[in-house]
Design an enzyme around this catalytic site. Structure first.
Site, PDB file in Angstrom:
ATOM      1  N   GLU A 121      28.309  10.722  26.417  1.00  0.00           N
ATOM      2  CA  GLU A 121      28.515   9.905  27.600  1.00  0.00           C
ATOM      3  C   GLU A 121      27.755   8.655  27.885  1.00  0.00           C
ATOM      4  OE1 GLU A 121      29.457  11.240  30.207  1.00  0.00           O
ATOM      5  OE2 GLU A 121      30.161  12.449  28.568  1.00  0.00           O
TER       6      GLU A 121
ATOM      7  N   SER B 257      54.023  60.272  51.061  1.00  0.00           N
ATOM      8  CA  SER B 257      53.455  61.377  50.697  1.00  0.00           C
ATOM      9  C   SER B 257      52.190  61.962  50.509  1.00  0.00           C
ATOM     10  CB  SER B 257      54.723  61.905  50.262  1.00  0.00           C
ATOM     11  OG  SER B 257      55.703  62.224  50.620  1.00  0.00           O
TER      12      SER B 257
END
Length: 714
Positions: free
Chosen positions: A141, A430
Site C-alpha cells: 500500500e 396432500s
C-alpha cells in the site's frame, strides 16, 4: 679644478628614480603578453532591450506573488493542520470504528460455521501483529510509509501519470494515497455517522469515499495532522483495525480468524500476503469467493516484499510454493440459509442491530447439513433436466424441533438470499392429510374405520358446486382409513374432514404449528392452505414425538464475547399436547404404509422404518415429501418461484428421491431404531370372511388375514 678621472656622485633624485624603476627579481619571468584592447560595447537594439526589461519585470512580479501566495498557503495549511490536530481524539478511541457488532455462529459441537454483521476480532497493534503482515501491508500500500510526512508527492505524480496514460482523468483511478491518507478516509475525516444526515450507513460510507479535489485537499490536511498527532505505528495500527477485508471482517484480527482460524500475530508470510491483497478489492479478492484469485494476488505481494527487502529470495519462493489455504470452517461454507434464519428469528438487539460482539451456539449439525446439500445437488445434477429453473428446499430436525440442517435453495453458498424453507408460503396439497386423520383418530376412529370412496359434491355458497376427484379419477368404494391415506385418496379425506368437523381439523393443524390462515371450505382437507416448509416439518415432528406441538428452533445459547454466562438459552422446543400419544402412534403406523407400499415408496430406506406423506398441489405447482425415521424428521419442497407448474413431478417423485438421498446420508453409520408406532395385532377373520376366502381359493390363512388387515399393493 679639473674633475677628470673622478667618478661623479649620483644625485639623490636619480637614485630615487633609479630604485623605483629597478626591475625586481620577477623580471626573470616570461614576458607578459600584450593586453587586447576591449572592443567598444555594442549598442543593444532598443526593441530587444524593451522586451528584456518586460521579462525581467514579469519574473520579479511572479516571484513576488509566488512567495507571498506560498506563504499564505503555508499559513492556511498550518492553521488547518493545527485545527484538525486539536480535534483529533486519542489513539485508543480510533481503533474500533464499527457501527454494529458481530455475530459468530457455532454448531451443536461448538465449532464456528458462519459469521454475520461487522466482525471485529479485537484490537491489534502494529507491533503485536505478525511482522509479515505489517511488512506486506507497507510493501503493497505505501512503500515510503516510514519516510514521508503523510502525503507523497512522488506517489501522487506517479498516479497522475498512470491515470493519464490509461485515458482517465488525473484523479480518476489510481490515487497515490499513502496509508495515512487511507486511514484518514477510513475515519471519514473525523465525521461521525448521523442518521438524520444520511439515508443509511451505505450512503455515509459512500460520502466518505468521495474522490473530488476538495475532498482530496481535506484528506491531505487531515493526514498531515495525523502525522503530527500520532506515531507511524499508531497510524498503521488504526489502519489495520479499521480496514475492511471482505466477508464482513473489519480489521486484521477479524480477517485472520475468519479465513485462517488463527490470531493475526500468528500469520505466516503467505497468509499475511493474502490478507494484504484484500485491501485493494476485499470483495472480489476474498478467498471465500475465489481462492485461486486470492492466492495469485498473494504471490505478487510476496514478490513485492522480496523486492523491498522484507523477504529473502528463498523465503519468497518457499511462501509462493506453499500458498495460504482457508480454515476448515471458512472452507466449508455450510449453513448459510440456516445462519440467516437464526439471525432473523433471534432477538433483534442481539442479532441484526447488535453493537456488541455476540456468540450464538446453534443446533446445526454440519455433517447433516453437508448431507442435505450433497443430496440436493446429486438429484439436480442427475435427474433434473439441464437448464431447469426449478427450486427445492430441505429442512432436517429432531423430534423436539431442533433444526439440524436447512437448505433454502439450489445455490447453497449465498448469504442473505431468499430462503424457500422459511419464507416461501406454498399450498401443502396432500401433505396436509395427516392432520385430518389425526383428528379422526383423536375422536376415536381407528385405522380400520371405513369410508366410501365414491363421487361426491357439495354446493358452496358463493362458489357453486364443488366436486373433488382422486388423482387417477377412479373410485374404490369402501376403503379403510389406512388405505385412504396410503393411496392419498382425496374424496375419503374430504369426507373424514367433514364428518369430524373442519374447525377441529383446523384446531389440530394449528396446534401442531401450522400458523397461517387455513382455508374455510371443504378444500381444507386437500391442502388448499399455505404454509412454509419449516412449519410443516415442525408439525410432522409433533407427530413423531407422540402428539405434542413443536416450535422449531436453531438457537441454544447466546452470550456476549468475553462473558462466561449466557445471556439467553433455547428459543423453542416441545410445547403442549395436541393429540393423545396413542392416536399419534397409530397415525405413525398409517403413515409408514405410505412409504412401505403407497405413494411415497421412493423414500423407502433399506435398513430402517420410515413414515411420511406425499403432497402435490393443483397443476403440480408444488410437490412435497415430508417424513421421518425414529431419529430425524425431514421435509422437502420442490417447485418454481413464479408458480410455474412442474412437468411430470409429484410429491412421490423427485421430492421423495431427494428425501431418500438426504436420509441415506444422514443415517450413514448410525444405529437403527424402530419407529415409535402402534403395530395393530391381526384380527381373527369372521366366518363370512373365511367363506369368501375359501371361495376365492385364498392361500395361507395367516397371509390372507394380514392381507385383509394391511391391504395389498395397488
Amino acid at each position: 679644478m679639473s674633475n677628470s678621472g673622478r667618478k661623479k656622485p649620483p644625485l639623490v633624485a636619480d637614485k630615487r628614480y633609479t630604485k623605483s624603476k629597478a626591475k625586481p627579481k620577477a623580471a626573470k619571468r616570461k614576458p607578459a603578453t600584450k593586453r587586447r584592447r576591449r572592443a567598444p560595447a555594442r549598442k543593444r537594439n532598443p526593441i530587444v532591450a524593451f522586451f528584456l526589461r518586460i521579462i525581467r519585470w514579469v519574473l520579479r512580479l511572479v516571484w513576488w506573488v509566488t512567495w507571498r501566495v506560498t506563504a499564505v498557503i503555508a499559513l492556511v495549511v498550518g492553521l488547518s493542520v493545527g485545527y484538525v490536530y486539536a480535534t483529533l481524539p486519542g489513539f485508543d478511541k480510533l481503533l474500533d470504528g464499527r457501527a454494529r457488532g458481530s455475530v459468530t455462529l457455532l454448531d451443536r459441537e461448538g465449532e464456528v460455521f458462519a459469521w454475520r454483521g461487522d466482525q471485529f476480532g479485537g484490537e491489534v497493534n502494529a507491533q503485536v501483529v505478525s511482522k509479515h503482515l505489517r511488512n506486506a501491508v507497507v510493501a503493497t500500500e505505501d512503500k515510503r510509509f516510514y519516510r514521508h510526512f503523510g502525503i507523497s508527492p512522488r506517489g501522487v505524480a506517479s498516479a497522475v501519470r498512470i491515470n493519464l496514460s490509461e485515458g482517465r482523468g488525473p484523479l480518476s483511478g489510481h490515487g497515490g494515497s499513502t496509508i495515512t491518507q487511507q486511514t484518514a478516509k477510513l475515519l471519514c475525516l473525523g465525521v461521525e455517522y448521523d442518521k438524520s444526515q444520511w439515508k443509511d450507513e451505505a450512503a455515509y460510507v459512500q460520502d466518505c469515499r468521495r474522490g473530488s479535489m476538495s475532498r482530496k485537499i481535506k484528506e491531505a490536511v487531515y493526514a498531515l495532522a495525523m502525522e503530527v498527532k500520532y506515531s507511524k505505528d499508531d497510524i498503521l495500527s488504526i489502519y489495520l483495525n479499521r480496514a475492511y477485508m471482505g466477508s464482513g471482517a473489519y480489521g486484521a484480527e477479524a480477517a485472520s480468524q475468519r479465513y485462517f482460524g488463527k490470531s493475526a500475530a500468528e500469520l505466516n508470510a503467505s497468509e499475511a500476503a493474502m490478507l494484504a491483497g484484500l485491501l485493494t478489492a476485499p470483495t472480489r479478492l476474498s478467498p471465500t469467493s475465489n481462492l485461486k484469485r486470492s492466492q495469485d494476488r498473494a504471490a505478487t505481494i510476496l514478490r513485492l516484499m522480496y523486492e523491498q527487502g522484507y523477504l529473502s529470495a528463498k523465503q519468497m519462493r518457499a511462501a509462493q510454493a506453499d500458498p495460504a489455504t482457508l480454515s476448515k470452517a471458512a472452507k466449508a461454507q455450510l449453513g448459510g440459509y440456516f445462519a440467516d434464519w437464526v439471525m432473523d428469528s433471534g432477538p433483534e438487539f442481539f442479532t441484526r442491530d447488535t453493537t456488541e460482539d455476540v456468540i450464538i451456539r446453534t443446533t446445526l449439525d454440519q455433517r447433516i447439513q453437508r448431507a442435505a446439500e450433497e443430496a440436493l445437488a446429486d438429484i439436480f445434477d442427475n435427474k433434473v433436466s439441464e437448464g431447469s429453473k426449478a427450486q427445492a428446499a430441505i429442512v432436517v430436525m429432531s423430534a423436539d424441533g431442533a433444526v439440524r440442517a436447512m437448505v433454502g435453495g439450489r445455490d447453497t453458498t449465498v448469504v442473505g438470499a431468499f430462503n424457500r424453507a422459511t419464507q416461501a408460503k406454498r399450498q401443502t396439497g396432500s401433505a396436509f392429510k395427516p392432520f385430518v386423520y389425526a383428528t379422526a383418530l383423536e375422536l376415536g376412529h381407528g385405522w380400520d374405520s371405513v369410508v366410501t370412496d365414491e363421487p361426491y359434491c357439495q354446493d358452496i355458497a358463493g362458489s357453486g358446486r364443488w366436486c373433488p376427484e382422486n388423482y387417477d379419477r377412479k373410485y374404490r368404494g369402501k376403503v379403510r382409513l389406512v388405505d385412504a391415506l396410503r393411496q392419498s385418496l382425496n374424496i375419503p379425506a374430504v369426507k373424514v374432514s367433514e364428518s369430524v368437523g373442519r374447525d377441529l381439523v383446523r384446531q389440530v393443524a394449528t396446534g401442531f404449528g401450522i400458523d397461517n390462515e387455513l382455508a374455510e371450505g371443504p378444500a381444507l382437507a386437500l391442502g388448499a392452505s399455505e404454509s412454509t416448509l419449516l412449519e410443516m416439518t415442525g408439525a410432522y415432528a409433533g407427530i413423531l414425538n407422540g402428539g405434542s406441538s413443536v416450535t422449531p428452533y436453531g438457537l441454544t445459547e447466546l452470550r456476549l464475547l468475553g462473558d462466561d454466562e449466557p445471556t439467553m438459552g433455547i428459543s423453542g422446543g416441545i410445547g403442549e399436547r395436541v393429540i393423545q400419544k396413542a392416536a399419534a402412534q397409530e397415525l405413525i403406523w398409517m403413515m409408514s404404509k405410505v412409504v412401505a407400499n403407497g405413494t411415497g415408496s421412493r423414500a423407502k430406506l433399506p435398513d430402517r422404518e420410515v413414515a411420511g406423506k406425499t403432497g402435490t398441489t393443483q397443476a403440480a405447482r408444488d410437490a412435497w415429501f415430508l417424513g421421518f425415521t425414529a431419529d430425524y424428521v425431514t421435509g422437502v419442497w420442490m417447485g418454481y418461484d413464479d408458480n410455474t407448474p412442474l412437468k411430470g413431478v409429484t410429491g412421490g417423485g423427485l421430492p421423495a428421491e431427494i428425501w431418500h438421498e438426504t436420509m441415506t446420508r444422514v443415517h450413514e453409520g448410525t444405529p437403527v431404531h424402530p419407529l415409535p408406532m402402534v403395530r395393530p395385532k391381526p384380527k381373527a377373520p369372521t366366518p363370512q370372511k373365511k367363506q369368501k376366502r375359501r371361495q376365492r381359493g385364498g392361500g395361507n390363512a395367516i397371509e390372507n388375514i394380514l392381507r385383509g388387515l394391511f391391504g395389498s399393493d395397488r
